[in-house]
Scaffold this motif. Structure first.
Motif, PDB file in Angstrom:
ATOM      1  N   ASP A 124       0.854  -1.043   0.096  1.00  0.00           N
ATOM      2  CA  ASP A 124      -0.040   0.126  -0.057  1.00  0.00           C
ATOM      3  C   ASP A 124       0.940   1.278  -0.160  1.00  0.00           C
ATOM      4  O   ASP A 124       0.583   2.084  -0.595  1.00  0.00           O
ATOM      5  N   ILE A 125       2.103   1.288   0.792  1.00  0.00           N
ATOM      6  CA  ILE A 125       2.766   2.409   0.856  1.00  0.00           C
ATOM      7  C   ILE A 125       3.656   2.541  -0.432  1.00  0.00           C
ATOM      8  O   ILE A 125       3.397   3.710  -1.085  1.00  0.00           O
ATOM      9  N   LEU A 126       3.922   1.683  -1.125  1.00  0.00           N
ATOM     10  CA  LEU A 126       4.522   1.815  -2.336  1.00  0.00           C
ATOM     11  C   LEU A 126       3.679   2.277  -3.609  1.00  0.00           C
ATOM     12  O   LEU A 126       4.137   3.126  -4.427  1.00  0.00           O
ATOM     13  N   ALA A 127       2.413   1.780  -3.424  1.00  0.00           N
ATOM     14  CA  ALA A 127       1.586   2.204  -4.227  1.00  0.00           C
ATOM     15  C   ALA A 127       1.254   3.822  -4.141  1.00  0.00           C
ATOM     16  O   ALA A 127       0.897   4.519  -5.268  1.00  0.00           O
ATOM     17  N   VAL A 128       1.004   4.502  -2.841  1.00  0.00           N
ATOM     18  CA  VAL A 128       0.818   5.912  -2.829  1.00  0.00           C
ATOM     19  C   VAL A 128       2.126   6.423  -3.315  1.00  0.00           C
ATOM     20  O   VAL A 128       1.977   7.568  -3.838  1.00  0.00           O
ATOM     21  N   LEU A 129       3.482   6.041  -2.942  1.00  0.00           N
ATOM     22  CA  LEU A 129       4.556   6.879  -3.431  1.00  0.00           C
ATOM     23  C   LEU A 129       4.715   6.738  -4.880  1.00  0.00           C
ATOM     24  O   LEU A 129       5.223   7.792  -5.538  1.00  0.00           O
ATOM     25  N   LYS A 130       4.285   5.579  -5.440  1.00  0.00           N
ATOM     26  CA  LYS A 130       4.274   5.738  -7.066  1.00  0.00           C
ATOM     27  C   LYS A 130       3.355   6.691  -7.735  1.00  0.00           C
ATOM     28  O   LYS A 130       3.601   7.307  -8.617  1.00  0.00           O
ATOM     29  N   GLU A 131       2.324   6.674  -6.936  1.00  0.00           N
ATOM     30  CA  GLU A 131       1.392   7.822  -7.490  1.00  0.00           C
ATOM     31  C   GLU A 131       1.954   9.260  -7.340  1.00  0.00           C
ATOM     32  O   GLU A 131       1.415   9.928  -8.122  1.00  0.00           O
ATOM     33  N   LYS A 132       2.542   9.264  -6.259  1.00  0.00           N
ATOM     34  CA  LYS A 132       2.867  10.648  -5.992  1.00  0.00           C
ATOM     35  C   LYS A 132       4.260  11.076  -6.732  1.00  0.00           C
ATOM     36  O   LYS A 132       5.050  11.838  -6.484  1.00  0.00           O
ATOM     37  N   GLU A 133       4.777   9.992  -7.701  1.00  0.00           N
ATOM     38  CA  GLU A 133       5.923  10.019  -8.402  1.00  0.00           C
ATOM     39  C   GLU A 133       7.289  10.187  -7.613  1.00  0.00           C
ATOM     40  O   GLU A 133       8.241  10.691  -7.901  1.00  0.00           O
ATOM     41  N   PHE A 134       7.380   9.386  -6.677  1.00  0.00           N
ATOM     42  CA  PHE A 134       8.577   9.257  -5.741  1.00  0.00           C
ATOM     43  C   PHE A 134       9.299   8.084  -6.397  1.00  0.00           C
ATOM     44  O   PHE A 134       8.823   6.906  -6.807  1.00  0.00           O
ATOM     45  N   GLU A 135      10.625   8.313  -6.730  1.00  0.00           N
ATOM     46  CA  GLU A 135      11.382   7.282  -7.146  1.00  0.00           C
ATOM     47  C   GLU A 135      12.279   6.572  -5.914  1.00  0.00           C
ATOM     48  O   GLU A 135      12.971   7.303  -5.333  1.00  0.00           O
ATOM     49  N   LEU A 136      12.035   5.320  -5.699  1.00  0.00           N
ATOM     50  CA  LEU A 136      12.676   4.695  -4.635  1.00  0.00           C
ATOM     51  C   LEU A 136      13.449   3.816  -4.822  1.00  0.00           C
ATOM     52  O   LEU A 136      13.630   3.118  -6.048  1.00  0.00           O
TER      53      LEU A 136
END
Length: 367
Positions: A59-71
């Motif tokens: 769920d966390i990765l989905a949120v950050l992907k939507e916000k265009e965070f590169e991890l």
């Protein structure tokens, strides 16, 4: 002029990392490696781990992907990521941060709990715990089953620890306290404690609550040497992430990070560490494990602490520390004319890089 009206003078920090520190670094590692290390006193990217007491990693990765965070995932640490394209403030603006679903923590800081490896059902002590980064990490590793004691003697740091434990879901919110609040000063030696039980939200998507009979967390505000008088041979595992001179956290462009450093500071820290380590050892069960760690380079605070413990007790066994995918620095064989026990070579010095700061880790078992 009265004390009340006297203005507190601001400390005057040096503009550059002291040459005396670099001279010591050269004495430890030689010219070539010392020069290489001098390039690592930099700001590092933001790193975080998912707080699986509050959220699922997917769920966390989905949120950050939507916000265009590169991890970038840290392969050898569970649920841990490096932020590559944005700043710390960007991730701190998100609900997943304010709701404690992620926890910002340096990669090196996550290593000592990894080496200690607390298991469900263990009795564990985090002796100098504030602000609680490693405490909450160990609670996750224990799956909130067993007993966890977290201590910090400083009143301000203690309440930061309490706040973080509540926010992270390690303990219930607004846990009752036993002890006198009134008159307890910032560095007072009065006791302030809280016996609590683990708490997670009642969201059906979350893992179930652990019953009180299975999970006990005690927060204490005591000098470590005083606290441990109550716990003779009590703990299965102890983490002593010792207060130190923090040399591995120097940033050349931020003089506040090195402004208090002096050779005298190293000696003061070494004295404090020695007392804590001796007391902690007496509180460890036979067969138990203690991890000693610092974020400094000074041999007085690292190898020499382990060497002295070996001289003091005949039931100390140094266990080898291996951390996959992490470069290591040499362990000192001697320092300032003193030859150290060959057993000290089993300790681990993390070599700092652009992503990870330096750290010293020793893993000790009581025979």
């Amino acid at each position: 002029m009265s004390r009340k009206n006297r203005k507190k003078q601001k400390p005057v920090f040096p503009k550059e990392i002291p040459q005396e520190f670099f001279d010591r670094l050269t004495a430890m590692f030689g010219d070539a490696l010392s020069s290489e290390l001098q390039q690592t006193f930099i700001e590092r990217p933001t790193t975080f781990r998912v707080n699986t007491l509050r959220a699922k990693t997917t769920d966390i990765l989905a949120v950050l992907k939507e916000k265009e965070f590169e991890l970038e995932q840290v392969a050898w640490l569970s649920d841990t990521y490096i932020l590559r394209n944005k700043e710390k403030r960007d991730i701190c603006d998100l609900d997943i941060y304010t709701d404690a679903q992620i926890y910002l923590q340096s990669i090196a800081s996550m290593i000592p709990p990894l080496v200690l490896d607390p298991k469900p059902g263990d009795t564990v002590l985090d002796l100098t715990a504030a602000p609680g980064s490693k405490t909450s990490q160990m609670a996750i590793m224990m799956k909130q089953e067993g007993e966890l004691v977290a201590n910090d003697k400083n009143k301000i740091r203690f309440f930061k620890l309490k706040h973080n434990m509540e926010q992270q879901g390690v303990i219930k919110m607004s846990s009752p306290y036993q002890g006198e609040l009134e008159g307890v000063g910032r560095n007072d030696e009065h006791s302030l404690s809280a016996d609590t039980t683990g708490a997670r939200t009642k969201d059906p998507s979350q893992p179930p609550l652990v019953g009180e009979e299975n999970w006990k967390v005690t927060l204490r505000m005591e000098p470590g040497t005083v606290l441990l008088q109550e716990y003779e041979q009590y703990f299965d595992k102890i983490l002593l992430d010792a207060p130190c001179s923090s040399e591995a956290r120097f940033v050349s462009t931020n003089n506040k990070t090195f402004g208090y450093w002096k050779d005298r500071k190293v000696k003061e820290m070494a004295y404090t560490q020695r007392r804590l380590l001796l007391s902690a050892w007496k509180s460890l069960k036979p067969g138990g494990t203690l991890v000693y760690s610092t974020c400094t380079f000074a041999p007085e605070e690292n190898e020499m602490q382990i060497d002295r413990l070996l001289e003091r007790f005949d039931d100390v066994q140094v266990l080898p520390v291996e951390i996959p995918d992490v470069e290591r620095l040499p362990i000192m064989k001697e320092w300032e004319g003193k030859t150290l026990s060959p057993e000290v070579q089993k300790c681990f010095r993390v070599k700092p890089t652009k992503d990870i700061e330096g750290f010293f880790i020793a893993k000790l078992q009581k025979k």
